[in-house]
Design a protein around this motif. Structure first.
Motif, PDB file in Angstrom:
ATOM      1  N   UNK A 113      22.150   7.942   9.141  1.00  0.00           N
ATOM      2  CA  UNK A 113      23.230   6.973   9.349  1.00  0.00           C
ATOM      3  C   UNK A 113      22.819   5.884  10.335  1.00  0.00           C
ATOM      4  N   UNK A 114      22.125   6.269  11.400  1.00  0.00           N
ATOM      5  CA  UNK A 114      21.630   5.273  12.357  1.00  0.00           C
ATOM      6  C   UNK A 114      20.702   4.288  11.664  1.00  0.00           C
ATOM      7  N   UNK A 115      19.796   4.816  10.868  1.00  0.00           N
ATOM      8  CA  UNK A 115      18.834   3.984  10.144  1.00  0.00           C
ATOM      9  C   UNK A 115      19.562   3.019   9.213  1.00  0.00           C
ATOM     10  N   UNK A 116      20.548   3.529   8.464  1.00  0.00           N
ATOM     11  CA  UNK A 116      21.283   2.686   7.518  1.00  0.00           C
ATOM     12  C   UNK A 116      22.128   1.634   8.245  1.00  0.00           C
ATOM     13  N   UNK A 117      22.781   2.041   9.323  1.00  0.00           N
ATOM     14  CA  UNK A 117      23.641   1.104  10.059  1.00  0.00           C
ATOM     15  C   UNK A 117      22.832  -0.049  10.641  1.00  0.00           C
ATOM     16  N   UNK A 118      21.608   0.216  11.016  1.00  0.00           N
ATOM     17  CA  UNK A 118      20.758  -0.835  11.589  1.00  0.00           C
ATOM     18  C   UNK A 118      20.370  -1.879  10.547  1.00  0.00           C
ATOM     19  N   UNK A 119      20.521  -1.548   9.289  1.00  0.00           N
ATOM     20  CA  UNK A 119      20.103  -2.459   8.222  1.00  0.00           C
ATOM     21  C   UNK A 119      21.266  -3.159   7.519  1.00  0.00           C
ATOM     22  N   UNK A 120      22.483  -2.907   7.969  1.00  0.00           N
ATOM     23  CA  UNK A 120      23.649  -3.555   7.366  1.00  0.00           C
ATOM     24  C   UNK A 120      23.674  -5.018   7.772  1.00  0.00           C
ATOM     25  N   UNK A 121      23.814  -5.872   6.790  1.00  0.00           N
ATOM     26  CA  UNK A 121      23.943  -7.303   7.064  1.00  0.00           C
ATOM     27  C   UNK A 121      25.121  -7.835   6.284  1.00  0.00           C
ATOM     28  N   UNK A 122      25.828  -8.795   6.722  1.00  0.00           N
ATOM     29  CA  UNK A 122      25.687  -9.431   8.028  1.00  0.00           C
ATOM     30  C   UNK A 122      26.234  -8.533   9.141  1.00  0.00           C
ATOM     31  N   UNK A 123      25.709  -8.760  10.316  1.00  0.00           N
ATOM     32  CA  UNK A 123      26.130  -7.982  11.479  1.00  0.00           C
ATOM     33  C   UNK A 123      27.557  -8.366  11.852  1.00  0.00           C
ATOM     34  N   UNK A 124      28.317  -7.381  12.271  1.00  0.00           N
ATOM     35  CA  UNK A 124      29.682  -7.628  12.716  1.00  0.00           C
ATOM     36  C   UNK A 124      29.935  -6.783  13.956  1.00  0.00           C
ATOM     37  N   UNK A 125      31.054  -7.024  14.591  1.00  0.00           N
ATOM     38  CA  UNK A 125      31.423  -6.252  15.765  1.00  0.00           C
ATOM     39  C   UNK A 125      31.576  -4.776  15.389  1.00  0.00           C
ATOM     40  N   UNK A 126      32.134  -4.519  14.214  1.00  0.00           N
ATOM     41  CA  UNK A 126      32.329  -3.144  13.757  1.00  0.00           C
ATOM     42  C   UNK A 126      30.998  -2.421  13.539  1.00  0.00           C
ATOM     43  N   UNK A 127      30.033  -3.130  12.939  1.00  0.00           N
ATOM     44  CA  UNK A 127      28.727  -2.486  12.712  1.00  0.00           C
ATOM     45  C   UNK A 127      28.052  -2.190  14.042  1.00  0.00           C
ATOM     46  N   UNK A 128      28.182  -3.092  14.975  1.00  0.00           N
ATOM     47  CA  UNK A 128      27.595  -2.853  16.295  1.00  0.00           C
ATOM     48  C   UNK A 128      28.244  -1.645  16.964  1.00  0.00           C
ATOM     49  N   UNK A 129      29.566  -1.488  16.809  1.00  0.00           N
ATOM     50  CA  UNK A 129      30.263  -0.334  17.375  1.00  0.00           C
ATOM     51  C   UNK A 129      29.795   0.961  16.709  1.00  0.00           C
ATOM     52  N   UNK A 130      29.588   0.913  15.397  1.00  0.00           N
ATOM     53  CA  UNK A 130      29.094   2.089  14.678  1.00  0.00           C
ATOM     54  C   UNK A 130      27.706   2.453  15.186  1.00  0.00           C
ATOM     55  N   UNK A 131      26.839   1.449  15.322  1.00  0.00           N
ATOM     56  CA  UNK A 131      25.481   1.705  15.812  1.00  0.00           C
ATOM     57  C   UNK A 131      25.505   2.274  17.227  1.00  0.00           C
ATOM     58  N   UNK A 132      26.367   1.731  18.066  1.00  0.00           N
ATOM     59  CA  UNK A 132      26.463   2.208  19.448  1.00  0.00           C
ATOM     60  C   UNK A 132      26.931   3.666  19.480  1.00  0.00           C
ATOM     61  N   UNK A 133      27.953   3.983  18.696  1.00  0.00           N
ATOM     62  CA  UNK A 133      28.479   5.345  18.661  1.00  0.00           C
ATOM     63  C   UNK A 133      27.430   6.320  18.131  1.00  0.00           C
ATOM     64  N   UNK A 134      26.777   5.964  17.048  1.00  0.00           N
ATOM     65  CA  UNK A 134      25.720   6.820  16.501  1.00  0.00           C
ATOM     66  C   UNK A 134      24.573   6.959  17.496  1.00  0.00           C
ATOM     67  N   UNK A 135      24.290   5.889  18.229  1.00  0.00           N
ATOM     68  CA  UNK A 135      23.252   5.947  19.258  1.00  0.00           C
ATOM     69  C   UNK A 135      23.565   6.974  20.332  1.00  0.00           C
ATOM     70  N   UNK A 136      24.848   7.052  20.714  1.00  0.00           N
ATOM     71  CA  UNK A 136      25.248   8.056  21.704  1.00  0.00           C
ATOM     72  C   UNK A 136      25.087   9.466  21.149  1.00  0.00           C
ATOM     73  N   UNK A 137      25.385   9.647  19.874  1.00  0.00           N
ATOM     74  CA  UNK A 137      25.276  10.970  19.259  1.00  0.00           C
ATOM     75  C   UNK A 137      23.828  11.407  19.085  1.00  0.00           C
ATOM     76  N   UNK A 138      22.936  10.447  18.994  1.00  0.00           N
ATOM     77  CA  UNK A 138      21.532  10.761  18.711  1.00  0.00           C
ATOM     78  C   UNK A 138      20.607  10.217  19.792  1.00  0.00           C
ATOM     79  N   UNK A 139      21.006  10.347  21.040  1.00  0.00           N
ATOM     80  CA  UNK A 139      20.252   9.778  22.156  1.00  0.00           C
ATOM     81  C   UNK A 139      18.760  10.082  22.146  1.00  0.00           C
TER      82      UNK A 139
END
Length: 179
Positions: free
Chosen positions: A8-34
């Motif tokens: 999911x982290x890998x896929x979220x990093x490749x979603x375009x165009x970037x939005x505030x929501x995608x950044x929030x998803x990436x941040x949350x997944x980043x916390x889960x997979x530190x």
């Protein structure tokens, strides 16, 4: 679960165009997979789920100096649910890398074949058996949750899972039907 989160982290990093929501998803997944490092795209089959798990696992193998020879030929749409592809490939590649870690550096390798012919998906992963050091107890036999989850995913596709140990190699072959 780790393989799903990494993918999911890998896929979220490749979603375009970037939005505030995608950044929030990436941040949350980043916390889960530190403890999980950033994976670059190592290969591109066109199938996002397969690209995610294979890029993550092949990147980990490269970092651990495990040689991977792969032959992969799949179309963008194959009828294999993303979660099942991640379960199957994530667990099998984790097991193969674990076996390789127990071997001397010159005996760390994985052969990966993934092919699709109409309505049938073939996966084969071969790796050396773990080296048993002198004085070390015989390795525990049995299966963890990973292989049980793989078996369950394979059953969803009326598939066949075959495990072979021969010539100091461990091979898993899977055929998935009706895709």
């Amino acid at each position: 679960m780790k393989n799903h989160l990494q993918s999911l982290c890998w896929m979220a990093a490749r979603i375009t165009p970037k939005s505030r929501e995608t950044e929030e998803i990436q941040e949350y997944l980043g916390h889960l997979t530190r403890d999980i490092g950033e994976a670059s795209q190592i290969l591109s089959t066109g199938n996002m789920g397969l690209d995610a798990i294979l890029s993550l696992k092949l990147g980990q193998a490269r970092e651990e100096k495990i040689t991977v020879q792969s032959k992969i030929s799949v179309p963008k749409e194959i009828g294999l649910a993303t979660e099942h592809g991640i379960i199957i490939l994530g667990n099998l590649l984790d097991n193969a890398m674990k076996a390789c870690r127990e071997n001397p550096k010159e005996k760390r390798w994985i052969h990966l074949d993934i092919h699709y012919i109409p309505r049938t998906h073939f996966i084969r992963i071969t790796n050396p058996l773990p080296f048993l050091q002198e004085g070390k107890k015989e390795q525990e036999k049995g299966q963890g949750f990973g292989l049980k989850n793989v078996r369950t995913a394979v059953k969803n596709y009326h598939g066949v899972l075959e495990i072979q140990e021969e010539k100091k190699c461990f091979t898993v072959k899977i055929l998935l039907y009706d895709l």
